[in-house]
Design an enzyme around this catalytic site. Structure first.
Site, short mmCIF file in Angstrom:
data_model
loop_
_atom_site.label_atom_id
_atom_site.label_comp_id
_atom_site.label_asym_id
_atom_site.label_seq_id
_atom_site.Cartn_x
_atom_site.Cartn_y
_atom_site.Cartn_z
N GLU A 327 36.00 40.82 46.62
CA GLU A 327 34.78 40.31 47.21
C GLU A 327 33.60 41.15 46.74
OE1 GLU A 327 36.05 38.41 51.50
OE2 GLU A 327 35.42 40.50 51.46
N CYS A 328 32.57 40.50 46.22
CA CYS A 328 31.33 41.13 45.81
C CYS A 328 31.61 42.31 44.86
CB CYS A 328 30.52 41.56 47.02
SG CYS A 328 28.77 41.83 46.65
N GLY A 329 31.48 43.56 45.33
CA GLY A 329 31.77 44.68 44.46
C GLY A 329 33.18 44.67 43.91
N TYR A 331 34.91 42.00 43.33
CA TYR A 331 34.88 40.94 42.32
C TYR A 331 34.36 41.49 41.00
CZ TYR A 331 33.44 36.25 40.52
OH TYR A 331 33.27 35.10 39.79
N THR A 427 35.09 36.38 44.75
CA THR A 427 33.90 35.72 45.28
C THR A 427 32.79 36.75 45.44
OG1 THR A 427 34.46 36.15 47.61
CG2 THR A 427 35.30 34.11 46.63
#
Length: 436
Positions: A327-329, A331, A427
């Site tokens: 997720e985010c970082g 990802y 994501t």
């Protein structure tokens, strides 16, 4: 059983409500109370500060992303506490225009639903009696919202305090505290908000100072007496179930943004949570069924992560046969490369093709609704998820298939769709909850 509580809110961000929240949590704990903290909205940094202040895990309550049953299930975490304190987000009535799972995401919705009166932290800098107009507007806008009073912040002098109090008295507003201006009582910040609790050089001392400050300048007895509750969450509700039985989750200063209610739900359902530290060059547990890389600040540690050979080898080995999600970082770390704010390119895991850059700085912020186009760990294709996105990175390349159809809170399509390759998924949004 309903637990009496209070919502610590403000007219806007930056008024000092976090200082008030942490000081109250610690002061009430020092007085022998068991206090259950919550955070209204999708902030994933503040709950760790709450826990440090009172020794009890804090959870998010979010009316846009969470259905009513989940809000109730999380609110039930207060069982056994003497009192609830909730820290609001942004301004008290601030939310999004389109209704979500159970509301618009405003702190006022949580306070109204639970019957927790609002204490409004008002920054009175640059005004005197006029501050009462602001407080009166917040008290009067929603007659169904219980309102306990105000704590005045950044008071310049005794004379200033007298003038502000006179205006509040004329408006019928109870003053529960008046905090003198103190430039040394601020928490350090960076681009995504407060510096994380685990990184603060002397957090316990800072919180103790906040408690002493509140004790000297606020009426703690009146604040305790103002706590109320009208809604008792019913039993039988569950926190989110785990996406796998054995979950290896990255946990260190670069990977820490995961919502506490998810981890707690996974543990209670019997999942084994297996933490590891990429910054310490630790590989995920070989017996894990799923590797989960949360968001955080990998851009601040990109060189260390790129050089973490044991971590990278273990991650790639796991991805040959079992799912990995970021997720985010997280990802970004699953991608080909991360470009830091200085323009230096750091090779990442290469399990996805995405290349991200912090040199091309642009803020992405807001709620997200996603419908999965491919499975993610324990979530099947077609599952609908709600979450939140907040970062400053830009996608330079994303050659893989999109993971989801993603929209913002108003239903507008968002280009950050996530991506997938084999069992690896990622994501930009942080999942808060699946929804029906």
């Amino acid at each position: 059983m309903s637990i009496p509580g209070l919502m610590i809110a403000a007219p806007a961000s930056g008024t000092g409500k976090t200082t008030v929240m942490l000081g109250l949590l610690r002061a009430l704990r020092e007085d022998g109370l068991t206090v259950q903290p919550f955070k209204s909205g999708p902030d994933y940094i503040d709950p760790a500060f709450h826990r440090a202040a009172c020794g009890r895990a804090s959870f998010n309550l979010d009316s846009w992303a969470m259905e009513r049953d989940l809000v109730d299930a999380i609110a039930a975490e207060a069982t056994g506490a003497d009192m609830v304190l909730v820290e609001g987000s942004m301004g008290l009535f601030d939310g999004v225009a389109s209704r979500g799972a159970s509301g618009h995401g405003a702190s006022a919705e949580i306070a109204r639903r639970m019957g927790w009166p609002v204490i409004l932290v008002v920054d009175v800098s640059g005004q005197a009696q006029s501050a009462a107009a602001t407080a009166l507007g917040f008290k009067s806008l929603d007659p169904a919202l219980p309102f306990a009073g105000v704590i005045l912040n950044r008071v310049a002098s005794p004379r200033h305090e007298r003038l502000v109090r006179r205006g509040m008295e004329q408006a019928g507003i109870t003053v529960l505290g008046a905090l003198p201006r103190r430039g040394d009582l601020t928490l350090p910040e960076r681009h995504l908000g407060l510096v994380q609790a685990v990184e603060h050089p002397d957090l316990d001392r800072a919180i103790a100072d906040y408690a002493a400050f509140l004790r000297a300048h606020a009426d703690l007895a009146a604040i305790r007496d103002a706590a109320r509750a009208a809604h008792a969450p019913s039993g039988g509700m569950r926190l989110p179930v785990p996406p796998a039985q054995r979950i290896a989750i990255a946990r260190d200063a670069a990977f820490s943004f995961v919502y506490p209610h998810l981890l707690e739900g996974w543990r209670r359902a019997g999942a084994d949570i297996l933490p590891f530290s990429p910054l310490a060059d630790e590989a995920p547990a070989p017996q894990a069924d799923l590797v989960w890389l949360p968001g955080g600040y990998p851009e601040l540690h990109a060189g260390t992560i790129a050089a973490a050979g044991t971590f990278m080898a273990g991650l790639r080995d796991h991805a040959r046969t079992r799912p990995v999600h970021g997720e985010c970082g997280g990802y970004m770390v699953l991608g080909e490369a991360l470009i830091d704010k200085g323009g230096e390119r750091h090779a990442m895991a290469g399990l996805l093709g995405i290349v991200t850059s912090h040199a091309q700085r642009r803020m992405h912020l807001g709620y997200r609704h996603a419908e999965l186009l491919a499975p993610v760990a324990g979530f099947a294709t077609g599952t609908r998820l709600r979450g939140h996105e907040f970062h400053y990175s830009t996608i330079v390349a994303q050659p893989d298939a999109p993971l989801a159809q993603v929209t913002d809170a108003d239903g507008a399509a968002v280009p950050e769709t996530g991506s997938h390759r084999g069992p690896v998924t990622g994501t930009y949004f942080h999942m808060i909850a699946p929804v029906a």
